[in-house]
Write a protein that holds these residues in place. Structure first.
Motif, PDB file in Angstrom:
ATOM      1  N   TYR A  81      43.666  88.828  46.224  1.00  0.00           N
ATOM      2  CA  TYR A  81      42.772  88.382  45.157  1.00  0.00           C
ATOM      3  C   TYR A  81      43.424  87.254  44.354  1.00  0.00           C
ATOM      4  N   ILE A  82      44.705  87.437  44.001  1.00  0.00           N
ATOM      5  CA  ILE A  82      45.406  86.412  43.228  1.00  0.00           C
ATOM      6  C   ILE A  82      45.520  85.124  44.035  1.00  0.00           C
ATOM      7  N   TYR A  83      45.863  85.254  45.314  1.00  0.00           N
ATOM      8  CA  TYR A  83      45.975  84.067  46.168  1.00  0.00           C
ATOM      9  C   TYR A  83      44.622  83.367  46.314  1.00  0.00           C
ATOM     10  N   GLY A 114      40.934  78.984  44.964  1.00  0.00           N
ATOM     11  CA  GLY A 114      39.681  78.556  44.350  1.00  0.00           C
ATOM     12  C   GLY A 114      39.892  77.600  43.194  1.00  0.00           C
ATOM     13  N   THR A 115      41.008  77.723  42.502  1.00  0.00           N
ATOM     14  CA  THR A 115      41.283  76.850  41.359  1.00  0.00           C
ATOM     15  C   THR A 115      41.852  75.511  41.788  1.00  0.00           C
ATOM     16  N   HIS A 116      42.811  75.531  42.714  1.00  0.00           N
ATOM     17  CA  HIS A 116      43.535  74.308  43.077  1.00  0.00           C
ATOM     18  C   HIS A 116      43.018  73.649  44.353  1.00  0.00           C
ATOM     19  N   LYS A 117      42.272  74.395  45.166  1.00  0.00           N
ATOM     20  CA  LYS A 117      41.654  73.883  46.380  1.00  0.00           C
ATOM     21  C   LYS A 117      42.631  73.137  47.307  1.00  0.00           C
ATOM     22  N   PRO A 118      43.744  73.752  47.664  1.00  0.00           N
ATOM     23  CA  PRO A 118      44.654  73.131  48.628  1.00  0.00           C
ATOM     24  C   PRO A 118      44.128  73.302  50.045  1.00  0.00           C
ATOM     25  N   HIS A 144      43.597  87.880  55.893  1.00  0.00           N
ATOM     26  CA  HIS A 144      43.030  87.745  54.551  1.00  0.00           C
ATOM     27  C   HIS A 144      43.548  86.487  53.847  1.00  0.00           C
ATOM     28  N   LEU A 145      44.791  86.109  54.101  1.00  0.00           N
ATOM     29  CA  LEU A 145      45.295  84.861  53.537  1.00  0.00           C
ATOM     30  C   LEU A 145      44.525  83.665  54.085  1.00  0.00           C
ATOM     31  N   CYS A 146      44.320  83.657  55.375  1.00  0.00           N
ATOM     32  CA  CYS A 146      43.572  82.553  55.994  1.00  0.00           C
ATOM     33  C   CYS A 146      42.112  82.564  55.577  1.00  0.00           C
ATOM     34  N   GLU A 147      41.581  83.752  55.325  1.00  0.00           N
ATOM     35  CA  GLU A 147      40.175  83.883  54.938  1.00  0.00           C
ATOM     36  C   GLU A 147      39.881  83.127  53.651  1.00  0.00           C
ATOM     37  N   SER A 148      40.887  83.022  52.784  1.00  0.00           N
ATOM     38  CA  SER A 148      40.683  82.312  51.520  1.00  0.00           C
ATOM     39  C   SER A 148      40.348  80.839  51.733  1.00  0.00           C
ATOM     40  N   HIS A 149      40.689  80.297  52.898  1.00  0.00           N
ATOM     41  CA  HIS A 149      40.462  78.879  53.178  1.00  0.00           C
ATOM     42  C   HIS A 149      39.238  78.654  54.062  1.00  0.00           C
ATOM     43  N   PHE A 181      44.194  92.658  37.933  1.00  0.00           N
ATOM     44  CA  PHE A 181      42.816  92.178  37.798  1.00  0.00           C
ATOM     45  C   PHE A 181      42.716  90.942  36.912  1.00  0.00           C
ATOM     46  N   TYR A 182      43.399  90.939  35.793  1.00  0.00           N
ATOM     47  CA  TYR A 182      43.248  89.827  34.853  1.00  0.00           C
ATOM     48  C   TYR A 182      44.152  88.644  35.177  1.00  0.00           C
ATOM     49  N   PHE A 183      44.945  88.766  36.240  1.00  0.00           N
ATOM     50  CA  PHE A 183      45.722  87.627  36.717  1.00  0.00           C
ATOM     51  C   PHE A 183      44.990  86.894  37.838  1.00  0.00           C
ATOM     52  N   GLN A 184      43.761  87.296  38.087  1.00  0.00           N
ATOM     53  CA  GLN A 184      42.995  86.734  39.201  1.00  0.00           C
ATOM     54  C   GLN A 184      41.898  85.794  38.726  1.00  0.00           C
ATOM     55  N   ALA A 185      41.909  85.438  37.432  1.00  0.00           N
ATOM     56  CA  ALA A 185      40.851  84.588  36.882  1.00  0.00           C
ATOM     57  C   ALA A 185      40.760  83.279  37.669  1.00  0.00           C
ATOM     58  N   SER A 186      39.545  82.922  38.029  1.00  0.00           N
ATOM     59  CA  SER A 186      39.336  81.761  38.888  1.00  0.00           C
ATOM     60  C   SER A 186      37.846  81.454  38.953  1.00  0.00           C
ATOM     61  N   PRO A 187      37.485  80.219  39.309  1.00  0.00           N
ATOM     62  CA  PRO A 187      36.069  79.925  39.545  1.00  0.00           C
ATOM     63  C   PRO A 187      35.444  80.781  40.648  1.00  0.00           C
ATOM     64  N   VAL A 188      36.298  81.390  41.481  1.00  0.00           N
ATOM     65  CA  VAL A 188      35.798  82.257  42.546  1.00  0.00           C
ATOM     66  C   VAL A 188      35.083  83.472  41.964  1.00  0.00           C
TER      67      VAL A 188
END
Length: 378
Positions: free
Chosen positions: A327-329, A334-338, A39-44, A110-117
């Motif tokens: 979700y937070i990761y 999604g915000t910083h796009k590393p 799931h961590l890798c899935e974010s990329h 939930f509210y710590f996950q705000a992002s363009p995602v």
């Protein structure tokens, strides 16, 4: 996802005196940790094709097969003195506390996950978040109209809840009827379920069995196809497979399992069906083989025994609590796009936090709550 039992002697009629399958406990933990990494890798990833740890999603199917095997071993010979009410009470005590905690953690995060995602996540009213959490406690699937995240999840505060929903469905089917099936009848059911699973995998638009987390006809088909074969194949395996005595089985089975889950995508975009064949081979053949080898294995020493116990203990808590951190990761990515390389320190921190959260949840919540429920409901 289900606690297994360590095999050190011939089975006896009562659950409390039955030996445990320690290696299966350890394998369940290996699979759970692989899910976190997946799931961590899935974010990329940009698609299923470039996902690192490409087949990590198959860990869910491995969990289903393990559950079927353990349910058969633990309960098949107990129904002369076990009522349906007692069976469901035992299963609820085992599974439900972590379901509730996972939803609470998901709501708190939930509210710590705000992002363009997730556009609009900050506009979700608190009452709606609380309602989704309360329904999540029951594992009743939410319709798409209640999806507060935008991923079409039946449990948008803690996505892995979908697989527990199907776990409960399989348990219901087992208790209400399948437990009475002869081995021949069960074999026919397993064969039909295997055919349905293979058809799904080979004809899937994405060339895999990924899915099952939405309350719509297509995703329900995926979910039921993914649970029916492995769960009842595990049940059949527990009934008919003669066990051998194997040394170094934990190491061998762990390596085989990691190889299956981390294997690169097969076939590419031109031949998606080839990856469907790989998924089918993994679920229908390789996973039963790994479980059989694990059940046949012997623990080599005290260190191996403690490792398997630790992995088994945290496997279910880590599965049910890690996704709010994902979700937070994912929001951070999604915000910083590393790049994946740039994100390694944060990914490792998230992975470690998931393990710590699982262990704390186990020791300070899950085990005490289950002990209390057992005394209260005995």
């Amino acid at each position: 996802m289900e606690s297994t039992q360590v095999r050190t002697a011939a089975p006896t009629p009562t659950l409390s005196t039955k030996p445990h399958y320690a290696i299966l406990d350890g394998l369940r933990g290996v699979a759970a940790l692989t899910v976190v990494a997946f799931h961590l890798c899935e974010s990329h990833a940009t698609s299923h094709l470039d996902q690192v740890i490409n087949h990590g999603y198959l860990a869910v199917d491995f969990f289903f097969l393990l559950s079927g095997f353990v349910i058969g071993y633990a309960y098949d010979d107990r129904w002369s003195r076990l009522t349906l009410k007692e069976f469901f009470r035992i299963r609820l005590i085992r599974l439900q506390p972590m379901v509730v905690l996972g939803m609470i953690i998901g709501a708190l995060c939930f509210y710590f996950q705000a992002s363009p995602v997730w556009p609009g996540i900050a506009a979700v009213p608190v009452w709606k978040t609380l309602l989704v959490m309360l329904v999540g406690f029951t594992l009743l699937p939410l319709p798409v109209s209640m999806d507060i995240r935008g991923w079409h999840e039946m449990h948008p505060l803690n996505g892995p809840g979908w697989s527990l929903f199907y776990e409960y469905v399989a348990n219901l089917l087992y208790a209400l009827g399948v437990r009475k099936f002869s081995n021949t009848a069960l074999g026919i059911l397993v064969a039909l379920a295997a055919a349905a699973l293979i058809h799904l995998a080979v004809t899937s638009p994405a060339g895999d069995v990924i899915g099952g987390w939405s309350l719509d006809p297509e995703q329900l088909r995926v979910g039921f196809s993914r649970v029916m074969y492995p769960f009842f194949a595990g049940l059949l395996l527990s009934r008919v497979a003669p066990l051998a005595r194997l040394k170094s089985a934990f190491l061998l089975c762990s390596l085989l399992l990691l190889l299956v889950l981390a294997f690169p995508r097969v076939g590419g975009p031109e031949h998606l069906w080839l990856n469907g064949l790989y998924d089918s081979l993994s679920i229908v053949v390789l996973f039963p083989l790994i479980v059989w080898l694990g059940a046949s294995g012997q623990i080599a020493g005290e260190k191996s025994s403690r490792l398997c116990k630790f992995l088994g203990d945290i496997s279910y808590p880590i599965y049910m609590t890690h996704f709010p951190l994902i979700y937070i990761y994912t929001g951070w990515v999604g915000t910083h796009k590393p790049t994946l390389a740039q994100a390694v320190p944060v990914a490792l921190l998230t992975f470690g936090a998931a393990v710590v959260l699982a262990y704390v949840s186990l020791k300070f919540y899950d085990e005490p709550v289950r002990r209390w429920l057992k005394k209260r409901l005995a």
